[in-house]
Design an enzyme around this catalytic site. Structure first.
Site, PDB file in Angstrom:
ATOM      1  N   HIS A 514      59.088  26.361  45.353  1.00 15.63           N
ATOM      2  CA  HIS A 514      57.965  27.286  45.566  1.00 15.63           C
ATOM      3  C   HIS A 514      57.050  27.240  44.352  1.00 15.63           C
ATOM      4  CE1 HIS A 514      55.724  30.615  47.179  1.00 15.63           C
ATOM      5  NE2 HIS A 514      55.942  31.344  46.092  1.00 15.63           N
ATOM      6  N   ASP A 531      51.609  35.434  43.390  1.00 14.49           N
ATOM      7  CA  ASP A 531      52.600  34.767  44.230  1.00 14.49           C
ATOM      8  C   ASP A 531      52.231  35.035  45.684  1.00 14.49           C
ATOM      9  OD1 ASP A 531      54.734  33.521  45.334  1.00 14.49           O
ATOM     10  OD2 ASP A 531      56.276  34.674  44.259  1.00 14.49           O
ATOM     11  N   CYS A 580      52.225  26.881  49.861  1.00 16.13           N
ATOM     12  CA  CYS A 580      52.271  27.577  48.560  1.00 16.13           C
ATOM     13  C   CYS A 580      51.470  26.825  47.506  1.00 16.13           C
ATOM     14  CB  CYS A 580      53.711  27.771  48.112  1.00 16.13           C
ATOM     15  SG  CYS A 580      54.662  26.240  48.014  1.00 16.13           S
TER      16      CYS A 580
END
Length: 621
Positions: A514, A531, A580
């Site tokens: 991630h 995030d 991401c």
């Protein structure tokens, strides 16, 4: 024939029946002897049968022969038993018969003892002759006894100065003939008294006994000591005795004559001090008086200087006190700040008029202050309105101008061909960033971006935005694993300093699955964490923010960073598990433009094509 000879024959007949039975008691007897005075260093004593000292008594020759017989038989039997253990049983019998034959020969044929020259030994000889004859018999063995080897001595020898053992004596005497023998009790008592007198310990109030010393030259051997020593060692007994070895006293290395204790200056000095008789020599007394006089003279000089200094200080004090008194007196006389020179009476009307004027002045002043405050307030309102209008204009411009532009057909076809290519060719190589077709294909839909594409976009943001630094994904990895020492040269490679920057962007790879983003805003003094898959702050985000804060503090040498706020920035959340990396690039793009993070999923789709177009057009030129 006397009774002694009859007893002796009976014992011989008994030994003929049993030749292995001893003629003497198997119990060893001991005797306490005083210490040797001329050799105090020797503490070990040897035990032997041939060196026994017997006390000389004026008895008949039968007593002498009987004593000699007991002595020789004792040594011969012991010698026979020792040899029997070595040569065997038969050899032992042979030695025993041989020794017994010699014993009979010397007893009945040679009735009187003789010296080496053949002369008879007198019964009333002195102790020195007899001690020498006994010593010669032990060494030359005239009666056939075995020699006295050094190996017969005991391994652990007794010290007779500390042990007082009873003396057991046996004599073969005729009834009523010879000297009367003393009882064993009296002999023991006399021995005990002698040993106690020799080894007695006395205690005195004077621990050193300075006045009772009777000393002689060290190392000298007096005649009295030798005579007493010989008399003490001339006592013969049968059994075992401890003998002090005769050793020559060790002489001094330089053969210098030692001075007695009484003659030494140190002892006399200590004795005088202990008894209180010591007197200081005249030379020392005179020198002491002279030194005291010199010290007194020095003190007089010092006291004269001190007196003069004290007088001066006292004079200065008196002068200062007088001056202070004069000043106080003048102040008391003219202490008033106001001096009324002339008085004038004012009427009540004049007083009221003055009061009115004063109130009017106060009111006018308040009006003036209010007007000034009102003007300032209007200025502030106008500035606020201008700021709001500027913000509205910027928002409108951002809404009109999209940060992620749409590509035309030509550029879109070029990107599509590069994605469809099957050759792993190199597409770009600039600023130590090499991008191949394999790296380029990660920009295709539903694919994870690799670290090479993210590093390229960070380099693009750094070049297109002034006073901005964007690190690659390995920056935070080294910072978290090795601390500041792992990244302390990264800012130098950028050829800039942290206090001259506005923003720093750091992409963060979490467990290689991630991507997240850290934003350091040096102007706003904030460190943010972005995030696209988090619902709020957590322990991991706080740890990342603290690591970035420590980096700022270390890089700036603790000039900035301590008062920075750690915040968790809100951003659009990705609807899938593969965008991401694209969301990190978009957050970096919007953060560098100071735009709010309010993009949508369609912008993320266009972002892949936009990054591909930048790679193909070599946007890092």
């Amino acid at each position: 024939m006397s009774v002694e000879v009859d007893k002796h024959r009976n014992t011989l007949q008994y030994h003929k029946k049993n030749p292995y039975s001893p003629l003497f008691s198997p119990i060893s007897t001991y005797r306490c002897y005083p210490r040797v005075l001329n050799n105090p260093s020797e503490s070990r004593r040897s035990a032997s049968f041939s060196g026994i000292y017997k006390k000389r008594t004026n008895t008949s020759r039968f007593n002498y022969l009987n004593d000699r017989r007991v002595l020789s038989m004792e040594e011969s039997m012991k010698d026979g038993s020792d040899r029997a253990s070595k040569a065997g049983f038969i050899g032992g019998i042979r030695e025993t018969l041989w020794n017994s034959g010699k014993y009979l020969w010397h007893t009945f044929v040679k009735n009187e003892p003789r010296n080496f020259d053949g002369s008879e030994v007198e019964a009333s000889g002195n102790s020195d002759v007899e001690s020498r004859s006994s010593g010669s018999r032990s060494s030359d063995v005239p009666y056939g006894l075995r020699e006295n080897y050094s190996s017969d001595t005991r391994k652990h020898k007794f010290d007779t100065s500390t042990w007082a053992l009873p003396n057991k004596r046996r004599r073969i005497e005729s009834e009523g003939v010879g000297t009367p023998s003393t009882s064993p009790i009296s002999s023991l008592a006399s021995q005990k008294s002698n040993c106690d007198s020799d080894n007695s310990i006395t205690f005195s109030r004077d621990p050193f006994g300075w006045n009772k010393w009777k000393t002689s030259a060290i190392g000298s051997n007096s005649e009295n000591n030798t005579s007493d020593q010989k008399n003490s060692y001339d006592r013969r007994q049968y059994g075992t005795a401890f003998i002090r070895k005769k050793k020559v006293a060790k002489q001094n290395i330089n053969n210098t004559k030692l001075v007695s204790r009484a003659q030494s200056e140190e002892v006399t000095y200590l004795r005088q001090i202990f008894n209180g008789e010591y007197k200081v020599p005249k030379i020392l007394k005179e020198e002491r008086e002279r030194q005291l006089k010199l010290m007194d003279m020095d003190k007089e000089k010092d006291t004269g200087l001190k007196k003069s200094i004290i007088d001066l200080t006292e004079k200065i004090k008196t002068i200062l006190i007088e001056n202070n008194k004069n000043r106080l007196q003048t102040r008391n006389e003219n202490d008033d700040d106001l001096v009324f020179v002339k008085e004038k009476k004012i009427s009540s009307l004049e007083r009221k008029h003055k009061d009115y004027l004063n109130q009017k002045l106060k009111f006018d002043r308040s009006i003036l202050e209010f007007e000034k405050d009102f003007k300032r307030y209007n200025e502030i309102l106008n500035e606020r309105k201008k700021i709001q209008e500027d913000l509205k204009k910027k928002k409108e411009q951002l809404a009109k101008k999209k940060l992620v532009p749409e590509l035309n057909e030509k550029d879109d076809d070029q990107v599509q061909k590069a994605l469809a290519s099957r050759e792993n060719t190199q597409l770009m190589n600039r600023d130590n960033i090499e991008i191949t077709v394999r790296d380029f294909k990660t920009l295709a839909p539903r694919r994870w971006l690799n670290d090479t594409i993210i590093e390229f976009f960070m380099k693009y943001i750094e070049k297109s935005t002034p006073n901005t630094v964007a690190f690659n994904s390995f920056f935070y990895t080294n910072l978290s694993e090795r601390g500041y020492q792992g990244v302390r040269r990264w800012m130098k490679r950028k050829k800039t300093q942290i206090d001259k920057l506005d923003k720093i962007f750091t992409p963060i790879n979490l467990n290689q699955s991630h991507w997240a983003l850290g934003i350091i805003d040096l102007k706003k003094k904030t460190i943010g964490y972005v995030d696209s898959l988090s619902n709020g702050p957590n322990a991991m985000s706080f740890a990342i923010l603290t690591d970035l804060q420590k980096y700022v503090m270390e890089e700036s040498k603790h000039t900035i960073g301590e008062d920075f706020d750690l915040i968790h920035l809100d951003c659009p959340q990705q609807p899938n598990g593969y965008d991401c990396g694209i969301y990190v690039c978009m957050n970096t793009l919007y953060g560098s433009a100071d735009a709010p993070l309010d993009f949508d999923y369609k912008d993320a789709i266009r972002m892949r094509r936009f990054i591909a177009h930048l790679i193909l057009t070599d946007a890092l030129k």
